[in-house]
Design a protein around this motif. Structure first.
Motif, short mmCIF file in Angstrom:
data_model
loop_
_atom_site.label_atom_id
_atom_site.label_comp_id
_atom_site.label_asym_id
_atom_site.label_seq_id
_atom_site.Cartn_x
_atom_site.Cartn_y
_atom_site.Cartn_z
N ASN A 109 -1.24 10.21 4.12
CA ASN A 109 -0.62 9.58 2.96
C ASN A 109 0.01 10.58 2.02
O ASN A 109 0.83 10.20 1.19
N GLU A 110 -0.36 11.87 2.14
CA GLU A 110 0.24 12.88 1.27
C GLU A 110 1.75 12.92 1.45
O GLU A 110 2.49 13.14 0.51
N SER A 111 2.22 12.70 2.68
CA SER A 111 3.66 12.72 2.93
C SER A 111 4.31 11.40 2.53
O SER A 111 5.53 11.35 2.34
N ARG A 112 3.54 10.36 2.39
CA ARG A 112 4.09 9.06 2.02
C ARG A 112 4.44 9.01 0.53
O ARG A 112 5.44 8.41 0.15
N GLY B 169 -0.64 2.85 4.21
CA GLY B 169 -1.54 3.13 3.12
C GLY B 169 -1.57 2.03 2.08
O GLY B 169 -0.73 1.14 2.05
N HIS B 170 -2.57 2.11 1.22
CA HIS B 170 -2.73 1.22 0.08
C HIS B 170 -2.40 2.03 -1.17
O HIS B 170 -3.00 3.08 -1.39
N ALA C 257 -0.23 -2.07 1.77
CA ALA C 257 -0.40 -2.90 0.57
C ALA C 257 -0.04 -2.07 -0.66
O ALA C 257 -0.26 -0.86 -0.70
N VAL C 258 0.52 -2.76 -1.65
CA VAL C 258 0.87 -2.09 -2.89
C VAL C 258 0.59 -3.03 -4.05
O VAL C 258 0.91 -4.22 -3.99
N SER C 259 -0.05 -2.51 -5.08
CA SER C 259 -0.20 -3.27 -6.31
C SER C 259 0.74 -2.63 -7.32
O SER C 259 0.92 -1.41 -7.33
N ILE C 260 1.37 -3.47 -8.13
CA ILE C 260 2.44 -3.00 -9.00
C ILE C 260 2.20 -3.42 -10.44
O ILE C 260 1.93 -4.59 -10.71
#
Length: 93
Positions: free
Chosen positions: A2-5, A41-42, A78-81
């Motif tokens: 996820n570091e690259s994301r 990733g989340h 998933a993403v919370s915004i």
């Protein structure tokens, strides 16, 4: 992984929404073992952009999803915004 994301997410949002503030939190470790968590990733986003002024929350979320584009299929499960216009942020914080 996820570091690259995070840099890719940041770049997409900066290019599209020109945020005054952008915080990206990787919450993937909290979701290890959950169904579907292996492919992406989340993340939790807090974003402040002048482009959100006068727009309701749903429209703001759509703008974020549009900016993320194909990352929603590859890098993000998933993403919370939390999306704010500058005038909604207390300048004294």
């Amino acid at each position: 992984m996820n570091e690259s994301r995070i840099p890719r997410i940041r770049q997409r949002l900066q290019e599209s929404l020109n945020p005054l503030q952008l915080d990206i939190e990787d919450q993937s470790p909290m979701h290890i073992g959950h169904a579907g968590a292996e492919g992406g990733g989340h993340f939790h986003l807090t974003i402040v952009s002048e482009r959100f002024s006068g727009k309701p929350p749903l429209a703001r979320h759509r703008m974020v999803y549009e900016a993320l584009g194909d990352l929603m299929k590859t890098d993000i499960h998933a993403v919370s915004i939390k999306a704010f216009a500058p005038e909604e942020i207390d300048q004294n914080d």
